[in-house]
Design a protein around this motif. Structure first.
Motif, PDB file in Angstrom:
ATOM      1  N   ALA A 476      -9.332  16.113  47.367  1.00 28.13           N
ATOM      2  CA  ALA A 476     -10.163  17.072  46.633  1.00 28.13           C
ATOM      3  C   ALA A 476     -10.932  17.961  47.599  1.00 28.13           C
ATOM      4  O   ALA A 476     -11.070  19.175  47.383  1.00 28.13           O
ATOM      5  N   GLU A 486     -10.769  24.796  41.167  1.00 27.73           N
ATOM      6  CA  GLU A 486     -10.290  24.246  39.900  1.00 27.73           C
ATOM      7  C   GLU A 486      -9.313  23.083  40.152  1.00 27.73           C
ATOM      8  O   GLU A 486      -9.351  22.069  39.464  1.00 27.73           O
ATOM      9  N   GLU A 487      -8.453  23.260  41.162  1.00 27.59           N
ATOM     10  CA  GLU A 487      -7.514  22.189  41.507  1.00 27.59           C
ATOM     11  C   GLU A 487      -8.237  20.970  42.066  1.00 27.59           C
ATOM     12  O   GLU A 487      -7.764  19.838  41.940  1.00 27.59           O
ATOM     13  N   LEU A 489     -11.035  19.778  41.081  1.00 24.81           N
ATOM     14  CA  LEU A 489     -11.850  19.091  40.084  1.00 24.81           C
ATOM     15  C   LEU A 489     -11.275  17.738  39.671  1.00 24.81           C
ATOM     16  O   LEU A 489     -11.981  16.720  39.686  1.00 24.81           O
ATOM     17  N   GLU A 490      -9.996  17.696  39.302  1.00 26.28           N
ATOM     18  CA  GLU A 490      -9.422  16.443  38.793  1.00 26.28           C
ATOM     19  C   GLU A 490      -9.438  15.332  39.842  1.00 26.28           C
ATOM     20  O   GLU A 490      -9.918  14.215  39.576  1.00 26.28           O
ATOM     21  N   PRO A 491      -8.926  15.566  41.067  1.00 25.75           N
ATOM     22  CA  PRO A 491      -8.982  14.486  42.057  1.00 25.75           C
ATOM     23  C   PRO A 491     -10.408  14.105  42.443  1.00 25.75           C
ATOM     24  O   PRO A 491     -10.686  12.942  42.746  1.00 25.75           O
ATOM     25  N   GLU A 493     -13.079  14.096  40.455  1.00 19.42           N
ATOM     26  CA  GLU A 493     -13.593  13.210  39.400  1.00 19.42           C
ATOM     27  C   GLU A 493     -12.939  11.830  39.484  1.00 19.42           C
ATOM     28  O   GLU A 493     -13.597  10.802  39.258  1.00 19.42           O
ATOM     29  N   ARG A 494     -11.662  11.809  39.840  1.00 19.29           N
ATOM     30  CA  ARG A 494     -10.965  10.515  39.979  1.00 19.29           C
ATOM     31  C   ARG A 494     -11.534   9.727  41.161  1.00 19.29           C
ATOM     32  O   ARG A 494     -11.740   8.514  41.074  1.00 19.29           O
ATOM     33  N   TYR A 513     -18.418  20.688  41.049  1.00 15.32           N
ATOM     34  CA  TYR A 513     -18.972  21.118  39.761  1.00 15.32           C
ATOM     35  C   TYR A 513     -19.666  22.480  39.894  1.00 15.32           C
ATOM     36  O   TYR A 513     -19.525  23.359  39.045  1.00 15.32           O
TER      37      TYR A 513
END
Length: 571
Positions: A476, A486-487, A489-491, A493-494, A513
């Motif tokens: 991330a 934006e890319e 964000l998901e990793p 949060e994981r 964020y």
């Protein structure tokens, strides 16, 4: 007749444990019992011993107190008081106590009262099915009834799940009475097929081969089992064999030694599978019966460390004299136990002293490097790792860790070029190692160098270890550094789910964020990061982000990067 221990004698014995004079009429049962149970729940055997002792003075006929006292005394390795408590417990009658029977068995074996062991076995003493059978067989060896002993061992070899134990102990029993041919038939696999033996069993077989004047075969066995690399214990045996010296068979010299081996064998099977305290009890019996049982002592110390009893572990490691082949291993272990007690200076001094006397051993230099690295003495650690690398000579795939740790020392000392070189050398040896891929990739990202290559490394690390939070964080963060918020964000949060209380990961989540416009959530995460005790430098930066916002802080630092999407649109 029953063995009776008077309340007065009990008071004297237990006062010795407490170190203070006690009176039998002291009304301390409730408070002492509660304190004993708390200590027992924390595996604090010393404290439990004292508190149970104090409670027993007020209620010497309480079987629960006696059980607790036996457990505590075995935990610290005091068989004198454990035996007295076991006799008191047996005299109370009622439901048999397996723990008391274990202690009494150890006492009888220590005194080499094999007739008593046989009588107890025939009367139904129960210390566990496997131990029952093997101890009964060894007791027959001690009584000189070898034919009956061999029949008993054969019965174990026919019990499902116990076959290897039966064959191994039968071989040891044969060797202990001089039948080395018979022992070799079993251990070589010619008698009943291959059997698995532990490291100790390999040494026993090598001794047997040497007694058969087959030193070359013994050397070949050691090489097949342990390779040709340096090993302090193997090297001692190897040198004696190469010199043509007959190695005496001393793994088991008596039936008492054989019974010690029973409890060591069982403890190795239990280790990691059963409760650690249960494993410790078996190891304590093995060490009590054979005080020079190096393997039992090393494993005892290891289990004590697992239980958080680092002082007892250090004391156990300290029992090895310098001439013992296991001394180096024990000293490395003792250093670790000292560090776990907070005695860092003593731990480092222990390893430095060892490096002066055994500096030609790679394991010593490696252990010293690790200790210094963990204490953030990176320059000194680098010297130790370099010494270890020099000792290795021709490196193999397994040596990646030497270069990796030395690279960390260079990186932490702000010396990036040799750090990068070491990381890349580690990858040459082990190209898919996730830790190295992540560390090097993250380091490049953090420096803003070779970002595409760095991202590729981290993506490869994620494939190798997809559930490791700090590696997901690196992925991330690489995307963040590339402006691909934006890319990221998901990793990110994981990673936060995998490392929920890590200050760096939480801080990074706040940054992501912020950059995707979720500024309230960003400040919330930064506040959380502060609660997880970051370094003061990181904490100061986090506070500035809370006050000014990430944009302002990055502008001050000159690290601002426009989102990739915005840059591509010319905004």
């Amino acid at each position: 007749m029953p063995h009776v221990v008077s309340r007065t004698l009990t008071a004297l014995l237990l006062a010795a444990v407490l170190g203070t004079p006690l009176q039998a009429e002291d009304d301390v049962d409730t408070g002492a019992y509660l304190a004993a149970r708390v200590a027992e729940s924390q595996n604090d055997f010393r404290a439990a011993s004292g508190w149970y002792g104090k409670a027993i003075i007020a209620d010497a006929g309480n079987p629960q107190l006696l059980e607790g006292a036996m457990l505590a005394e075995l935990g610290i390795g005091d068989f004198t008081l454990a035996t007295d408590a076991a006799r008191m417990r047996k005299d109370l009658g009622g439901e048999p106590s397996q723990l008391a029977e274990l202690v009494l068995l150890a006492d009888e074996a220590k005194r080499e009262d094999y007739a008593a062991l046989t009588v107890a076995a025939e009367a139904g003493r129960d210390v566990g099915d496997l131990a029952n059978a093997l101890v009964a067989a060894w007791a027959k060896v001690g009584e000189g009834k070898m034919s009956e002993a061999l029949e008993a061992f054969d019965a174990v070899t026919k019990t499902k799940g116990y076959e290897a134990f039966g064959f191994y102990h039968k071989a040891l029993a044969l060797a202990s009475v001089g039948d080395f041919e018979g022992a070799d038939e079993i251990l070589s696999g010619r008698a009943a097929g291959p059997i698995y033996v532990m490291r100790r069993g390999v040494f026993a077989h090598a001794q047997i081969l040497s007694q058969l004047e087959r030193n070359p075969d013994a050397l070949a066995l050691l090489e097949r089992s342990f390779g040709t690399g340096p090993d302090p214990i193997v090297d001692v045996v190897r040198k004696r064999l190469q010199a043509g010296e007959p190695i005496p068979f001393d793994t088991v010299k008596s039936a008492r030694d054989g019974i010690a081996e029973v409890f060591f064998s069982i403890s190795t099977a239990l280790n990691g599978e059963a409760d650690a305290v249960y494993t410790l009890l078996h190891l304590r019996v093995a060490g009590f019966l054979k005080p020079d049982h190096s393997d039992a002592l090393l494993l005892t110390a290891d289990v004590l460390e697992e239980l958080g009893q680092h002082e007892l572990a250090a004391e156990t490691y300290a029992t090895f004299p310098p001439e013992d082949p296991s001394f180096v291993t024990a000293e490395i272990g003792r250093a670790g136990a000292l560090r776990s007690q907070g005695k860092t200076d003593a731990a480092i001094e222990t390893l430095q002293t060892l490096a002066r006397s055994h500096g030609d051993l790679l394991g010593v230099q490696f252990a010293l490097g690790d200790m210094l690295r963990m204490e953030e003495r990176f320059d000194e650690a680098e010297v130790a790792y370099t010494a270890a690398i020099d000792l290795r000579g021709e490196v193999t795939e397994d040596d990646w860790v030497l270069f990796f740790y030395r690279g960390i020392c260079h990186e932490q000392s702000k010396d990036w070029p040799p750090a990068e070189a070491d990381f890349r050398r580690a990858l040459e040896l082990n190209p898919t190692q996730p830790q190295v891929l992540n560390y090097l990739g993250y380091g490049l990202v953090d420096r803003g160098e070779k970002l595409d290559e760095a991202l590729g490394m981290i993506e490869k690390a994620v494939v190798g270890d997809p559930d490791e939070g700090y590696i997901i964080d690196s992925l991330a963060w690489a995307l963040f550094k590339l402006g691909r918020y934006e890319e990221a964000l998901e990793p990110m949060e994981r990673a936060s789910l995998l490392e929920p209380v890590d200050p760096i990961v939480t801080d990074h989540l706040g940054d992501v964020y912020w950059m995707v416009g979720r500024k309230l959530e960003a400040r919330f995460q930064w506040h959380r990061a502060l609660s997880f005790e970051p370094t003061e430098k990181d904490a100061e930066r986090i506070r500035r982000k809370i006050d000014l916002g990430l944009d302002a802080v990055m502008a001050e630092e000159g690290t601002a990067k426009a989102p990739v999407e915005a840059a591509e649109n010319g905004n």
